[in-house]
Design a protein around this motif. Structure first.
Motif, PDB file in Angstrom:
ATOM      1  N   LEU A 184       0.796  -1.228   0.000  1.00 38.82           N
ATOM      2  CA  LEU A 184       0.000   0.000   0.000  1.00 38.82           C
ATOM      3  C   LEU A 184       0.830   1.280   0.000  1.00 38.82           C
ATOM      4  O   LEU A 184       0.425   2.282  -0.588  1.00 38.82           O
ATOM      5  CB  LEU A 184      -0.941   0.003   1.210  1.00 38.82           C
ATOM      6  N   GLU A 185       1.993   1.259   0.671  1.00 36.44           N
ATOM      7  CA  GLU A 185       2.743   2.508   0.859  1.00 36.44           C
ATOM      8  C   GLU A 185       4.132   2.518   0.248  1.00 36.44           C
ATOM      9  O   GLU A 185       4.757   3.567   0.173  1.00 36.44           O
ATOM     10  CB  GLU A 185       2.845   2.813   2.355  1.00 36.44           C
ATOM     11  N   LEU A 189       8.258   0.669  -0.412  1.00 33.49           N
ATOM     12  CA  LEU A 189       9.378   0.028   0.267  1.00 33.49           C
ATOM     13  C   LEU A 189       9.844   0.795   1.492  1.00 33.49           C
ATOM     14  O   LEU A 189      10.041   0.220   2.565  1.00 33.49           O
ATOM     15  CB  LEU A 189      10.543  -0.166  -0.715  1.00 33.49           C
ATOM     16  N   GLU A 190      10.029   2.099   1.355  1.00 34.03           N
ATOM     17  CA  GLU A 190      10.549   2.894   2.482  1.00 34.03           C
ATOM     18  C   GLU A 190       9.597   2.854   3.672  1.00 34.03           C
ATOM     19  O   GLU A 190      10.030   2.775   4.825  1.00 34.03           O
ATOM     20  CB  GLU A 190      10.810   4.338   2.044  1.00 34.03           C
ATOM     21  N   ALA A 191       8.311   2.910   3.413  1.00 35.62           N
ATOM     22  CA  ALA A 191       7.331   2.864   4.504  1.00 35.62           C
ATOM     23  C   ALA A 191       7.348   1.511   5.199  1.00 35.62           C
ATOM     24  O   ALA A 191       7.144   1.425   6.413  1.00 35.62           O
ATOM     25  CB  ALA A 191       5.931   3.152   3.970  1.00 35.62           C
ATOM     26  N   ALA A 192       7.609   0.454   4.451  1.00 36.35           N
ATOM     27  CA  ALA A 192       7.644  -0.881   5.047  1.00 36.35           C
ATOM     28  C   ALA A 192       8.895  -1.086   5.888  1.00 36.35           C
ATOM     29  O   ALA A 192       8.874  -1.830   6.865  1.00 36.35           O
ATOM     30  CB  ALA A 192       7.573  -1.946   3.956  1.00 36.35           C
ATOM     31  N   LEU A 193       9.988  -0.422   5.531  1.00 33.20           N
ATOM     32  CA  LEU A 193      11.242  -0.598   6.271  1.00 33.20           C
ATOM     33  C   LEU A 193      11.326   0.267   7.516  1.00 33.20           C
ATOM     34  O   LEU A 193      11.927  -0.129   8.507  1.00 33.20           O
ATOM     35  CB  LEU A 193      12.435  -0.284   5.364  1.00 33.20           C
ATOM     36  N   GLN A 194      10.750   1.452   7.468  1.00 40.97           N
ATOM     37  CA  GLN A 194      10.884   2.398   8.574  1.00 40.97           C
ATOM     38  C   GLN A 194       9.758   2.247   9.576  1.00 40.97           C
ATOM     39  O   GLN A 194       8.653   1.868   9.236  1.00 40.97           O
ATOM     40  CB  GLN A 194      10.890   3.839   8.042  1.00 40.97           C
ATOM     41  N   GLU A 195      10.060   2.611  10.824  1.00 41.04           N
ATOM     42  CA  GLU A 195       9.037   2.607  11.870  1.00 41.04           C
ATOM     43  C   GLU A 195       8.172   3.842  11.741  1.00 41.04           C
ATOM     44  O   GLU A 195       8.647   4.909  11.373  1.00 41.04           O
ATOM     45  CB  GLU A 195       9.686   2.619  13.256  1.00 41.04           C
ATOM     46  N   ARG A 196       6.919   3.684  12.081  1.00 51.50           N
ATOM     47  CA  ARG A 196       6.041   4.845  12.138  1.00 51.50           C
ATOM     48  C   ARG A 196       6.305   5.574  13.445  1.00 51.50           C
ATOM     49  O   ARG A 196       6.708   4.961  14.436  1.00 51.50           O
ATOM     50  CB  ARG A 196       4.587   4.402  12.089  1.00 51.50           C
ATOM     51  N   PRO A 197       6.069   6.879  13.469  1.00 52.44           N
ATOM     52  CA  PRO A 197       6.255   7.593  14.729  1.00 52.44           C
ATOM     53  C   PRO A 197       5.295   7.073  15.781  1.00 52.44           C
ATOM     54  O   PRO A 197       4.139   6.775  15.492  1.00 52.44           O
ATOM     55  CB  PRO A 197       5.953   9.053  14.380  1.00 52.44           C
TER      56      PRO A 197
END
Length: 151
Positions: free
Chosen positions: A73-74, A76-84
């Motif tokens: 949905l979002e 590669l970068e969104a899948a690798l990084q933690e959400r705040p």
């Protein structure tokens, strides 16, 4: 858990993840997410379930599902990084910390030989700098600044 999402990594994304895993210098959580995406990738023709990936990587299938969903949905970068993470804002900001340090540097009130954390907290409330504050919060702030008001 529902239906598994199809993770099809582009060749450059796969190369980036392989480089990330082989180098191994980033956070362990990021490496685990990269390994999950590499194992969930269906473009090389391999097909593994979330349960199999979870057993190999020692994580829950729901976590794998969330990471795959975020990739689809979002990106590669969104899948690798933690959400705040949500959390309470700090009670002591820079201005209030400065007032706290100035208060601690003053002479203690009459009848006292030195400032205590509880006395500092009560005085900050009395002076109207904060609505409420605990002596533990004062302690944590002084611990971060390496200040010792008792000396």
């Amino acid at each position: 858990m529902g239906q598994q999402l199809r993770v099809d990594l582009e060749p450059d994304e796969r190369a980036k993840l392989l480089h990330l895993v082989n180098r191994g210098t980033c956070a362990a959580r990021t490496l685990t997410r990269a390994r999950i995406l590499l194992m969930a990738d269906r473009s090389p023709g391999e097909r593994q379930t979330y349960q199999v990936i979870g057993k190999v990587l020692h994580c829950h299938a729901e976590r794998i599902s969330r990471i795959c969903r975020r990739y689809v949905l979002e990106g590669l970068e969104a899948a690798l990084q933690e959400r705040p993470r949500s959390g309470a804002p700090p009670k002591i900001t820079g201005d209030i910390e400065a007032r706290l340090v100035m208060l601690a540097c003053r002479d203690p009130p009459d009848g006292r030989t030195r400032w205590t954390l509880r006395l500092l907290a009560e005085q900050m409330i009395f002076l109207g700098h904060v609505d409420n504050i605990s002596n533990v919060t004062v302690y944590q702030r002084f611990k971060k600044t390496r200040s010792n008001p008792g000396r």
